[in-house]
Structure formats: C-alpha cells, structure tokens
Design a protein around this motif. Sequence first.
Motif, PDB file in Angstrom:
ATOM      1  N   PRO A 112       1.180  -1.422   0.192  1.00  0.00           N
ATOM      2  CA  PRO A 112      -0.256  -0.212   0.074  1.00  0.00           C
ATOM      3  C   PRO A 112       0.382   0.604   0.123  1.00  0.00           C
ATOM      4  O   PRO A 112       2.029   1.249   0.393  1.00  0.00           O
ATOM      5  CB  PRO A 112      -0.793  -0.326   0.708  1.00  0.00           C
ATOM      6  CG  PRO A 112      -0.854  -1.694   1.642  1.00  0.00           C
ATOM      7  CD  PRO A 112       0.503  -1.999   1.208  1.00  0.00           C
ATOM      8  N   TYR A 113       0.159   2.506  -0.070  1.00  0.00           N
ATOM      9  CA  TYR A 113       1.146   3.931  -0.147  1.00  0.00           C
ATOM     10  C   TYR A 113       0.588   4.699   0.773  1.00  0.00           C
ATOM     11  O   TYR A 113       0.056   4.202   1.260  1.00  0.00           O
ATOM     12  CB  TYR A 113       0.504   4.458  -1.514  1.00  0.00           C
ATOM     13  CG  TYR A 113       0.582   3.980  -3.557  1.00  0.00           C
ATOM     14  CD1 TYR A 113       2.361   3.640  -3.334  1.00  0.00           C
ATOM     15  CD2 TYR A 113      -0.146   3.892  -4.053  1.00  0.00           C
ATOM     16  CE1 TYR A 113       2.620   2.947  -4.474  1.00  0.00           C
ATOM     17  CE2 TYR A 113       0.376   2.848  -5.867  1.00  0.00           C
ATOM     18  CZ  TYR A 113       2.059   2.953  -5.344  1.00  0.00           C
ATOM     19  OH  TYR A 113       2.002   1.751  -7.105  1.00  0.00           O
ATOM     20  N   SER A 114       1.715   4.629   1.035  1.00  0.00           N
ATOM     21  CA  SER A 114       1.898   6.030   2.416  1.00  0.00           C
ATOM     22  C   SER A 114       1.419   7.300   1.486  1.00  0.00           C
ATOM     23  O   SER A 114       2.070   7.877   0.969  1.00  0.00           O
ATOM     24  CB  SER A 114       2.981   5.930   3.016  1.00  0.00           C
ATOM     25  OG  SER A 114       3.708   4.203   3.831  1.00  0.00           O
ATOM     26  N   SER A 171       3.756   7.645  -1.695  1.00  0.00           N
ATOM     27  CA  SER A 171       4.814   6.920  -2.088  1.00  0.00           C
ATOM     28  C   SER A 171       4.703   6.999  -3.112  1.00  0.00           C
ATOM     29  O   SER A 171       5.472   5.814  -3.730  1.00  0.00           O
ATOM     30  CB  SER A 171       5.219   6.347  -0.552  1.00  0.00           C
ATOM     31  OG  SER A 171       3.833   5.603  -0.788  1.00  0.00           O
ATOM     32  N   CYS A 172       3.356   6.503  -3.767  1.00  0.00           N
ATOM     33  CA  CYS A 172       3.336   6.204  -5.158  1.00  0.00           C
ATOM     34  C   CYS A 172       4.333   6.958  -6.104  1.00  0.00           C
ATOM     35  O   CYS A 172       4.620   7.942  -6.257  1.00  0.00           O
ATOM     36  CB  CYS A 172       1.451   6.415  -5.423  1.00  0.00           C
ATOM     37  SG  CYS A 172       1.713   7.617  -6.383  1.00  0.00           S
ATOM     38  N   PRO A 173       4.025   6.288  -7.475  1.00  0.00           N
ATOM     39  CA  PRO A 173       5.267   6.798  -8.823  1.00  0.00           C
ATOM     40  C   PRO A 173       4.964   8.192  -9.551  1.00  0.00           C
ATOM     41  O   PRO A 173       5.569   8.315  -9.836  1.00  0.00           O
ATOM     42  CB  PRO A 173       5.189   5.687  -9.266  1.00  0.00           C
ATOM     43  CG  PRO A 173       4.485   4.875  -8.821  1.00  0.00           C
ATOM     44  CD  PRO A 173       4.603   5.123  -7.615  1.00  0.00           C
ATOM     45  N   HIS A 194      -4.392   8.924  -5.231  1.00  0.00           N
ATOM     46  CA  HIS A 194      -4.558   8.640  -3.895  1.00  0.00           C
ATOM     47  C   HIS A 194      -4.846   9.415  -2.787  1.00  0.00           C
ATOM     48  O   HIS A 194      -5.778   8.759  -1.954  1.00  0.00           O
ATOM     49  CB  HIS A 194      -3.164   7.531  -3.580  1.00  0.00           C
ATOM     50  CG  HIS A 194      -2.501   6.936  -4.732  1.00  0.00           C
ATOM     51  ND1 HIS A 194      -1.662   6.488  -5.969  1.00  0.00           N
ATOM     52  CD2 HIS A 194      -3.183   5.292  -5.260  1.00  0.00           C
ATOM     53  CE1 HIS A 194      -1.558   6.202  -6.967  1.00  0.00           C
ATOM     54  NE2 HIS A 194      -2.627   5.268  -6.336  1.00  0.00           N
ATOM     55  N   ILE A 195      -4.064  10.203  -3.191  1.00  0.00           N
ATOM     56  CA  ILE A 195      -4.331  11.747  -1.945  1.00  0.00           C
ATOM     57  C   ILE A 195      -5.779  11.376  -2.440  1.00  0.00           C
ATOM     58  O   ILE A 195      -6.694  11.974  -1.160  1.00  0.00           O
ATOM     59  CB  ILE A 195      -3.342  12.506  -2.243  1.00  0.00           C
ATOM     60  CG1 ILE A 195      -1.672  12.626  -1.901  1.00  0.00           C
ATOM     61  CG2 ILE A 195      -3.956  14.090  -1.523  1.00  0.00           C
ATOM     62  CD1 ILE A 195      -0.580  13.148  -2.453  1.00  0.00           C
ATOM     63  N   ALA A 196      -6.108  12.042  -4.092  1.00  0.00           N
ATOM     64  CA  ALA A 196      -7.961  12.647  -3.323  1.00  0.00           C
ATOM     65  C   ALA A 196      -8.651  11.257  -2.858  1.00  0.00           C
ATOM     66  O   ALA A 196      -9.870  11.770  -2.220  1.00  0.00           O
ATOM     67  CB  ALA A 196      -8.079  12.230  -4.959  1.00  0.00           C
TER      68      ALA A 196
END
Length: 291
Positions: free
Chosen positions: A86-88, A151-153, A161-163
């Motif tokens: 998972p992304y942080s 932390s995603c590319p 992900h932030i959205a």
Amino acid sequence: MSRWGYWDYFEPTKPRAVKGGIKAQSKRGAFGASWWAKRWIAVLESFDIGARLGRGRSYARKGQVLNVEISKGAVKAKVQGSSSRPYSITIKIRALPPADWKKLAQALAREALFAAKLLAGEMPQEIEQVFTQAGLSLFPAKLRDLETNCSCPDWSNPCKHIAAVYYLLGEEFDRDPFLIFRLRGLSRVELIELLGATGAGAVPRMSAPQAQTAAPDMPREPIAANAESFWHGGDLPADLFGEINLPPVSAALPKRLSSFPFWRGTEHFLEALEPVYTQASKRGLDVFLGS
C-alpha cells in the motif's frame, strides 16, 4: 493540458482488490451532505488535477483506502494501488496558532447562535465570515496551505490516492464537523473550553433562595398490620408495566450517534443496523407478552 503538464498523461493502472477497506457511503454523484463537507471537497476540486479526481472517487468507493489516522494538523493514510505494498499518504494542513484561536473564540462568543450551534455539534455556515474578518481561513484557501505526499510513482500532487483520502475525509466531516477544527490545530474539547472561558454556553447559577429551597416532606407510607402481607407482599397490579408498544422510531440511539467513523461495511451503517433493531423490538414484545 493542465498546469501539471505531461504528468497528466501518467498511464492509469488497475488497483489490486482489497478486502475490509474503508468504503465511501456515497455510491454515485457528489460526496458530502453538509455545507462544510461540500466546502472541503470544493477545495480538492479546485486544484485542477484532471482525471485523477475521477479515479480518486473510484478508489474511495471501491474501498482502496485501508486506514486513516487524523491528528492535529495532519492526516496519515494507507491506500492500496497497483503495487503489492500500500502507498503511504500524508496530508498536512497549516495549524492556527493559539493566539488566533483565542481571538476567534472571543468573536464566536459574541454571537450566541454560533456558540450554541457549535456546542450542539453543528457548524454554522456564517462561521467562515468570522474567520475572514479575523484575516484567517477555516478551510485551506490556497494550495500552499496544504502539504501532501504519496509514496506512489505518480509525480502529480495531489494524486488519485490522495484524492481518495480527501473524499473520505469529506464524508467524515458530515459525521463530525469538529474534525476541520482539529485539522487546523484545535480539538473539540479545547474549542469548547475556549468558548466556555469566554462565557459562551455558561449555565446560570441558581440564586441563594432557590438553591436553599428544600424539597417538601412526603407523607410516610403506613406499615401493613398483617405480618404475612408485609414480608411476602401482595399481588402485582395488572397495569404495573403500563401500556407496552413498539418504539415509534427504530434504532433511535444509533441515529442520534450518527454513522460509525470510517465505516468499512458493504452497506450503510444505519441501513445495516436498523432492521436488526426492528426485529429485536418485535421479538422482545413477543417474549414479554408470552406469545
């Protein structure tokens, strides 16, 4: 092309399926029911991140967000994307200093309706005017008021992900309007204490004559002369319990408590719980009546 340039063309990827993630209560259309939740979502949508908004909504509704932790001025979350891990996510909001909060509390205390609504857990819409008159903003007014990281590319910030976390926060604001104060650096308890220190919501003290008035003496119940009746009692009256009916409102207490924070179920919290209360009420009545 948006202001993010070629980053808008970051190739979309399919997220890995998640079990037990936090699913948005909104299945379609807009997020958030209250004006303050919609105001929060409007901040996100003003950032012009293109198709990532739609993907963020999809992530929120699919349950790709694994957890969300809210503290003063910061939100941390884990979002499952296409990667195995998972992304942080980190979202930081500039907290207001104590001196500003004290000034705001004094301004809010001058408006009795504002203080009353806040103490009742409701956000008065005119409260933004109080912040504006003090040269402040309740909600992030500009992109620089926020510091976001994933932390995603994807180099776009905010990313999908932030959205997704933003949208879930909007729904959480519906449940607890005090979260926006917490993100700006003041907890609900601290806000109420500040309002109390200014005299808002204070309970008037009783005058001395009222406080000293004693309750009238009640006549004593005579003791039964029959010893057997005294020790064993008599028959219970037929109407001891009064009239027994089903509750007029099912699941009244959970409705007052509102939804469970960051609900993970596939159904809405109250929609899942209300039928249980209805069936339990009928079952309880049957047991009581001996049916």
